[in-house]
Design a protein around this motif. Structure first.
Motif, PDB file in Angstrom:
ATOM      1  N   GLU A 177      34.817  37.038  21.841  1.00  0.00           N
ATOM      2  CA  GLU A 177      34.350  36.698  23.180  1.00  0.00           C
ATOM      3  C   GLU A 177      32.835  36.499  23.184  1.00  0.00           C
ATOM      4  O   GLU A 177      32.325  35.570  23.810  1.00  0.00           O
ATOM      5  CB  GLU A 177      34.719  37.803  24.167  1.00  0.00           C
ATOM      6  CG  GLU A 177      36.174  37.870  24.524  1.00  0.00           C
ATOM      7  CD  GLU A 177      36.491  39.064  25.416  1.00  0.00           C
ATOM      8  OE1 GLU A 177      35.555  39.805  25.801  1.00  0.00           O
ATOM      9  OE2 GLU A 177      37.673  39.258  25.730  1.00  0.00           O
ATOM     10  N   THR A 178      32.125  37.348  22.484  1.00  0.00           N
ATOM     11  CA  THR A 178      30.676  37.235  22.420  1.00  0.00           C
ATOM     12  C   THR A 178      30.270  35.942  21.735  1.00  0.00           C
ATOM     13  O   THR A 178      29.380  35.227  22.215  1.00  0.00           O
ATOM     14  CB  THR A 178      30.082  38.446  21.666  1.00  0.00           C
ATOM     15  OG1 THR A 178      30.504  39.639  22.314  1.00  0.00           O
ATOM     16  CG2 THR A 178      28.573  38.387  21.662  1.00  0.00           C
TER      17      THR A 178
ATOM     18  N   ASP B 153      32.064  33.202  21.462  1.00  0.00           N
ATOM     19  CA  ASP B 153      32.432  32.098  22.346  1.00  0.00           C
ATOM     20  C   ASP B 153      31.395  31.918  23.447  1.00  0.00           C
ATOM     21  O   ASP B 153      31.014  30.792  23.779  1.00  0.00           O
ATOM     22  CB  ASP B 153      33.810  32.320  22.961  1.00  0.00           C
ATOM     23  CG  ASP B 153      34.932  32.162  21.952  1.00  0.00           C
ATOM     24  OD1 ASP B 153      34.677  31.568  20.878  1.00  0.00           O
ATOM     25  OD2 ASP B 153      36.051  32.646  22.227  1.00  0.00           O
ATOM     26  N   ASN B 154      30.949  33.023  24.034  1.00  0.00           N
ATOM     27  CA  ASN B 154      29.953  32.930  25.100  1.00  0.00           C
ATOM     28  C   ASN B 154      28.619  32.416  24.572  1.00  0.00           C
ATOM     29  O   ASN B 154      27.920  31.670  25.249  1.00  0.00           O
ATOM     30  CB  ASN B 154      29.764  34.283  25.777  1.00  0.00           C
ATOM     31  CG  ASN B 154      30.933  34.642  26.659  1.00  0.00           C
ATOM     32  OD1 ASN B 154      31.669  33.780  27.116  1.00  0.00           O
ATOM     33  ND2 ASN B 154      31.116  35.931  26.891  1.00  0.00           N
TER      34      ASN B 154
ATOM     35  N   SER C  45      29.056  28.597  23.801  1.00  0.00           N
ATOM     36  CA  SER C  45      29.187  27.740  24.978  1.00  0.00           C
ATOM     37  C   SER C  45      27.906  27.718  25.798  1.00  0.00           C
ATOM     38  O   SER C  45      27.782  26.929  26.718  1.00  0.00           O
ATOM     39  CB  SER C  45      30.361  28.203  25.835  1.00  0.00           C
ATOM     40  OG  SER C  45      30.077  29.473  26.392  1.00  0.00           O
TER      41      SER C  45
ATOM     42  N   SER D 240      26.809  30.103  27.724  1.00  0.00           N
ATOM     43  CA  SER D 240      26.966  30.852  28.959  1.00  0.00           C
ATOM     44  C   SER D 240      26.000  32.028  28.961  1.00  0.00           C
ATOM     45  O   SER D 240      25.774  32.678  27.947  1.00  0.00           O
ATOM     46  CB  SER D 240      28.398  31.360  29.070  1.00  0.00           C
ATOM     47  OG  SER D 240      28.524  32.220  30.170  1.00  0.00           O
ATOM     48  N   THR D 241      25.428  32.294  30.106  1.00  0.00           N
ATOM     49  CA  THR D 241      24.506  33.424  30.221  1.00  0.00           C
ATOM     50  C   THR D 241      25.145  34.601  30.928  1.00  0.00           C
ATOM     51  O   THR D 241      24.456  35.515  31.342  1.00  0.00           O
ATOM     52  CB  THR D 241      23.238  32.991  30.979  1.00  0.00           C
ATOM     53  OG1 THR D 241      23.642  32.507  32.265  1.00  0.00           O
ATOM     54  CG2 THR D 241      22.479  31.937  30.217  1.00  0.00           C
ATOM     55  N   ALA D 242      26.457  34.546  31.095  1.00  0.00           N
ATOM     56  CA  ALA D 242      27.146  35.625  31.806  1.00  0.00           C
ATOM     57  C   ALA D 242      27.112  36.917  31.005  1.00  0.00           C
ATOM     58  O   ALA D 242      26.952  37.987  31.567  1.00  0.00           O
ATOM     59  CB  ALA D 242      28.587  35.229  32.086  1.00  0.00           C
ATOM     60  N   VAL D 243      27.230  36.834  29.693  1.00  0.00           N
ATOM     61  CA  VAL D 243      27.214  38.009  28.841  1.00  0.00           C
ATOM     62  C   VAL D 243      26.003  37.908  27.933  1.00  0.00           C
ATOM     63  O   VAL D 243      25.800  36.902  27.260  1.00  0.00           O
ATOM     64  CB  VAL D 243      28.499  38.104  27.987  1.00  0.00           C
ATOM     65  CG1 VAL D 243      28.412  39.269  27.031  1.00  0.00           C
ATOM     66  CG2 VAL D 243      29.708  38.221  28.881  1.00  0.00           C
ATOM     67  N   THR D 244      25.195  38.942  27.931  1.00  0.00           N
ATOM     68  CA  THR D 244      24.044  38.963  27.035  1.00  0.00           C
ATOM     69  C   THR D 244      24.285  40.054  26.006  1.00  0.00           C
ATOM     70  O   THR D 244      24.066  41.227  26.264  1.00  0.00           O
ATOM     71  CB  THR D 244      22.745  39.248  27.812  1.00  0.00           C
ATOM     72  OG1 THR D 244      22.923  40.450  28.550  1.00  0.00           O
ATOM     73  CG2 THR D 244      22.408  38.114  28.754  1.00  0.00           C
TER      74      THR D 244
END
Length: 130
Positions: A59-60, A62-63, A66, A68-72
């Protein structure tokens, strides 16, 4: 042909027998499951932890890929400069007290060490020459 009718007492005995058989079957099944857990608990725990870590890591990744800044991930907590300065000020203002306390604790240990070394040098046993 006539049907045989059971008395209430016979029905209770038959039901009790059926429940005892079911309890025995469930007891054996539970025993086998507990034995399986006893034999394989380490493997099961390792697989569970590994799959959890793998899922979180994928998941990390993938984030990150992509954008995405949802997960840091892997963000370290910044030290509060006020807290750091305050702690240093407290230590520096109490340095004489800390030094005297340290000396009171280490002085007996150093004196005991020196006395032991001195007595071992003075009263050394002479080795026999063979």
């Amino acid at each position: 042909m006539s049907t045989y009718k059971l008395s209430p007492l016979e029905e209770l005995r038959l039901e009790k027998k059926r429940y005892n058989e079911q309890r025995t079957i469930v007891s054996q099944r539970l025993s086998y499951q507990l034995q399986y857990l006893n034999d394989n608990w380490g493997t099961m725990l390792t697989k569970g932890v590994t799959s959890s870590i793998r899922t979180k890591l994928s998941e990390t990744v993938d984030n990150l890929s992509s954008g995405s800044t949802a997960v840091t991930p892997f963000v370290t907590k910044r030290v509060n400069p006020w807290l750091n300065n305050t702690a240093m000020n407290i230590i520096m203002s109490n340095l004489p007290l800390i030094g005297s306390l340290t000396w009171r604790v280490t002085k007996p240990a150093l004196l005991a060490f020196a006395a032991k070394k001195a007595t071992s040098m003075l009263f050394r046993r002479k080795k026999k020459k063979g």
